[in-house]
Design an enzyme around this catalytic site. Structure first.
Site, short mmCIF file in Angstrom:
data_model
loop_
_atom_site.label_atom_id
_atom_site.label_comp_id
_atom_site.label_asym_id
_atom_site.label_seq_id
_atom_site.Cartn_x
_atom_site.Cartn_y
_atom_site.Cartn_z
N ASP A 167 0.84 -1.16 -0.05
CA ASP A 167 0.01 -0.05 -0.10
C ASP A 167 0.83 1.15 -0.07
O ASP A 167 1.72 1.39 0.82
CB ASP A 167 -0.82 -0.01 1.34
CG ASP A 167 -1.81 1.21 1.69
OD1 ASP A 167 -1.46 2.40 0.85
OD2 ASP A 167 -2.41 0.86 2.54
N GLU B 255 -11.75 4.22 7.54
CA GLU B 255 -11.21 4.08 9.22
C GLU B 255 -11.90 5.19 10.14
O GLU B 255 -12.30 5.99 9.66
CB GLU B 255 -9.80 4.29 8.55
CG GLU B 255 -9.24 3.36 7.74
CD GLU B 255 -7.66 3.27 7.64
OE1 GLU B 255 -6.85 3.58 8.77
OE2 GLU B 255 -7.09 3.46 6.53
#
Length: 176
Positions: free
Chosen positions: A14, A101
């Protein structure tokens, strides 16, 4: 005939501008099979290394995917429009990803508002791409803030896992 299931472990990374300039040929030599690249956040932030990372990951033959960091207190459709304007998805790319998130904003944002914004984001991505985005989240966070209050059908779930055995979400029957 055999009922044996063969699993192949794939390694992926990522990346965002936080990693600086990436030596993509070196990454490829390390047997990295796929990459998720941060593209956008909210309605005004485009990752300053996105286009460079998007181009070079494909150049070296690493399967690529792009994600948007979701802001719960900002209009979901507008967030999706920035994401889709920034990312030119091509055949062979991984499905679009929405990174959902916990941030402190959840403490002051009404539940109905952040759920509506997520639904708007998902709907706009589906409308423009014909594909349901992957939802990246942690099981504990999802189960507390979204699971009981939102209906998500046939979406891929990408669970953040910080333990050897992943903890599953109560509200998704399957996960990836």
């Amino acid at each position: 005939y055999s009922n044996a299931v063969f699993l192949k472990k794939l390694s992926g990374i990522d990346v965002s501008y936080y990693q600086g300039t990436i030596e993509w040929d070196t990454v490829k030599a390390q047997n990295i099979s796929f990459v998720f690249i941060k593209a956008t956040e909210g309605i005004t932030i485009t990752d300053r290394k996105f286009q460079e990372n998007w181009y070079h990951s494909k150049r070296v033959g690493i399967v690529r995917g792009a994600y948007h960091f979701f802001r719960p207190n900002i209009d979901g459709r507008e967030q999706a429009l920035l994401f889709l304007k920034t990312v030119n998805f091509e055949q062979g790319d991984i499905l679009p990803v929405i990174d959902v998130e916990y941030t402190r904003v959840y403490r002051s944002c009404r539940r109905s508002y952040y759920i509506s914004n997520l639904n708007k984001f998902i709907k706009e991505v589906e409308l423009q791409t014909g594909k349901k985005p992957i939802i990246y989240t942690s099981p504990y966070f999802w189960d507390r803030y979204y699971g009981p209050y939102i209906k998500i059908d046939n979406h891929h779930l990408w669970l953040a896992s910080y333990t050897a055995e992943p903890i599953l979400s109560t509200y998704f029957k399957e996960h990836t």
